[in-house]
Design a protein around this motif. Structure first.
Motif, PDB file in Angstrom:
ATOM      1  N   MET A  91       1.173  -5.279  -0.150  1.00  0.00           N
ATOM      2  CA  MET A  91       1.719  -6.352  -1.008  1.00  0.00           C
ATOM      3  C   MET A  91       0.612  -7.333  -1.384  1.00  0.00           C
ATOM      4  N   GLU A  95      -0.796  -8.376  -5.003  1.00  0.00           N
ATOM      5  CA  GLU A  95      -0.708  -9.763  -5.475  1.00  0.00           C
ATOM      6  C   GLU A  95      -2.094 -10.303  -5.815  1.00  0.00           C
ATOM      7  N   ARG A  98      -2.890  -8.894  -9.137  1.00  0.00           N
ATOM      8  CA  ARG A  98      -2.036  -9.454 -10.200  1.00  0.00           C
ATOM      9  C   ARG A  98      -2.349 -10.910 -10.490  1.00  0.00           C
ATOM     10  N   LEU A  99      -2.607 -11.686  -9.445  1.00  0.00           N
ATOM     11  CA  LEU A  99      -2.754 -13.138  -9.617  1.00  0.00           C
ATOM     12  C   LEU A  99      -4.209 -13.589  -9.553  1.00  0.00           C
ATOM     13  N   PHE A 104      -3.421 -16.876   0.209  1.00  0.00           N
ATOM     14  CA  PHE A 104      -1.950 -16.733   0.210  1.00  0.00           C
ATOM     15  C   PHE A 104      -1.340 -17.591   1.318  1.00  0.00           C
ATOM     16  N   THR A 106       0.566 -20.289   1.399  1.00  0.00           N
ATOM     17  CA  THR A 106       1.994 -20.644   1.326  1.00  0.00           C
ATOM     18  C   THR A 106       2.859 -19.457   1.720  1.00  0.00           C
ATOM     19  N   LEU A 107       2.589 -18.306   1.123  1.00  0.00           N
ATOM     20  CA  LEU A 107       3.400 -17.115   1.416  1.00  0.00           C
ATOM     21  C   LEU A 107       3.249 -16.696   2.871  1.00  0.00           C
ATOM     22  N   PHE A 113       9.765 -15.346   4.752  1.00  0.00           N
ATOM     23  CA  PHE A 113       9.116 -14.163   4.156  1.00  0.00           C
ATOM     24  C   PHE A 113       8.806 -13.135   5.240  1.00  0.00           C
ATOM     25  N   LYS A 163      15.375 -10.426  -1.174  1.00  0.00           N
ATOM     26  CA  LYS A 163      14.190 -10.851  -1.945  1.00  0.00           C
ATOM     27  C   LYS A 163      12.967  -9.988  -1.701  1.00  0.00           C
ATOM     28  N   VAL A 164      12.902  -9.301  -0.562  1.00  0.00           N
ATOM     29  CA  VAL A 164      11.704  -8.484  -0.296  1.00  0.00           C
ATOM     30  C   VAL A 164      11.882  -7.023  -0.668  1.00  0.00           C
ATOM     31  N   ILE A 165      13.111  -6.588  -0.943  1.00  0.00           N
ATOM     32  CA  ILE A 165      13.368  -5.148  -1.071  1.00  0.00           C
ATOM     33  C   ILE A 165      12.564  -4.507  -2.195  1.00  0.00           C
ATOM     34  N   GLU A 166      12.618  -5.066  -3.393  1.00  0.00           N
ATOM     35  CA  GLU A 166      11.921  -4.412  -4.515  1.00  0.00           C
ATOM     36  C   GLU A 166      10.408  -4.382  -4.272  1.00  0.00           C
ATOM     37  N   SER A 167       9.861  -5.493  -3.809  1.00  0.00           N
ATOM     38  CA  SER A 167       8.407  -5.527  -3.555  1.00  0.00           C
ATOM     39  C   SER A 167       8.039  -4.554  -2.434  1.00  0.00           C
ATOM     40  N   ILE A 169       9.564  -1.672  -1.802  1.00  0.00           N
ATOM     41  CA  ILE A 169       9.575  -0.324  -2.403  1.00  0.00           C
ATOM     42  C   ILE A 169       8.312  -0.110  -3.244  1.00  0.00           C
ATOM     43  N   ARG A 170       7.900  -1.143  -3.988  1.00  0.00           N
ATOM     44  CA  ARG A 170       6.668  -1.044  -4.800  1.00  0.00           C
ATOM     45  C   ARG A 170       5.450  -0.870  -3.898  1.00  0.00           C
TER      46      ARG A 170
ATOM     47  N   TYR B   4      14.921   4.348  -8.866  1.00  0.00           N
ATOM     48  CA  TYR B   4      15.222   2.959  -8.501  1.00  0.00           C
ATOM     49  C   TYR B   4      15.118   2.057  -9.728  1.00  0.00           C
ATOM     50  N   ILE B  14       6.273 -10.873  -5.314  1.00  0.00           N
ATOM     51  CA  ILE B  14       6.806 -11.483  -4.080  1.00  0.00           C
ATOM     52  C   ILE B  14       6.432 -12.966  -4.000  1.00  0.00           C
ATOM     53  N   LEU B  17       9.036 -14.915  -5.814  1.00  0.00           N
ATOM     54  CA  LEU B  17      10.346 -14.854  -5.143  1.00  0.00           C
ATOM     55  C   LEU B  17      10.406 -15.821  -3.969  1.00  0.00           C
ATOM     56  N   PHE B  18       9.212 -16.124  -3.400  1.00  0.00           N
ATOM     57  CA  PHE B  18       9.186 -17.085  -2.284  1.00  0.00           C
ATOM     58  C   PHE B  18       8.532 -18.393  -2.711  1.00  0.00           C
ATOM     59  N   CYS B  20       5.868 -19.419  -4.261  1.00  0.00           N
ATOM     60  CA  CYS B  20       4.511 -19.738  -3.795  1.00  0.00           C
ATOM     61  C   CYS B  20       3.595 -20.039  -4.953  1.00  0.00           C
TER      62      CYS B  20
END
Lengths: 224, 21
Positions: A91, A95, A98-99, A104, A106-107, A113, A163-167, A169-170, B4, B14, B17-18, B20
């Protein structure tokens, strides 16, 4: 040999164990690098949380299945922890890409989480062993350890688990089709019922979005 | 995972979603 439901479940178990054999019970060097990049290093709290839930899960599993199965519960939890660290690393890598961020803080300092991610990882292990497979190791068929049992063990709100399920699976390409279908069923069950129970964080989100939109009417309570 | 139904938008993950970001 013809594929029977038990053989299929056992294959899934063997596949999961094979995948997790190469994973570690502790954070990898890559994860530790992410932890060190945080403004507040979350490593100690992550390790303490994993240890704390080890005892809680082992106790709850033994209460549900029988005291003689406490070690079986601990073994399943340990597999879940390996998957938790493996998925967290994946994950964070995605991230970061992507970002274009490496801090990270905060997360990684968000207790919900981590609890949701760990619960999802352990749910994958529990669902892999499933009811039929669990008979193969002698646990009682009457003990229903299927979802949402895991939410009670981790004292987790269904919507936070959602909230964590899709991420998840990815982030974990080696999940079987059956497991992805299982997680999708969990999602549907949460959105269709569990997330609307009183005390759900979903109501806070609805309220916040209404306030943001300047509307003042209150969300309907579950009783209505 | 083809079966899916992925629901997150392109710019979501994620971290959003949290809360951040």
């Amino acid at each position: 040999l013809p594929q029977t439901p038990v053989r299929a479940a056992m294959n899934n178990i063997q596949q999961l164990i094979m995948i997790l054999n190469s994973a570690t019970d502790k954070p990898s060097d890559t994860l530790i690098t992410y932890f060190n990049n945080c403004t507040v290093n979350p490593q100690d709290s992550i390790l303490k949380r994993v240890e704390s839930f080890h005892h809680i899960f082992k106790k709850k599993f033994a209460e549900a299945v029988g005291q003689g199965w406490a070690e079986t519960g601990a073994q399943r939890y340990r597999l879940g922890v390996r998957l938790y660290y493996r998925v967290m690393e994946s994950m964070l890598k995605s991230e970061e890409e992507r970002l274009s961020v490496q801090n990270f803080s905060t997360l990684l300092n968000d207790n919900i989480f981590h609890t949701s991610l760990l619960a999802c990882a352990v749910e994958v292990v529990m669902a892999t062993y499933g009811r039929n497979a669990s008979q193969s190791d002698g646990t009682s068929a009457e003990t229903d350890l299927s979802f949402p049992w895991i939410l009670n063990v981790f004292d987790l709100k269904a919507f936070d688990f959602y909230k964590v399920i899709e991420s998840f699976i990815r982030a974990e390409p080696s999940l079987t089709r059956e497991m992805i279908k299982h997680l999708e069923r969990c999602e549907h069950r949460i959105l269709e019922s569990l997330a609307w129970q009183s005390g759900s964080p979903l109501f806070d989100l609805i309220k916040q979005s209404k306030e943001r939109e300047g509307q003042t009417d209150q969300p309907e309570t579950t009783s209505t | 995972a083809q079966d899916y139904h992925f629901g997150l938008e392109e710019g979501e993950g994620i971290s959003e979603l949290f809360d951040c970001n």
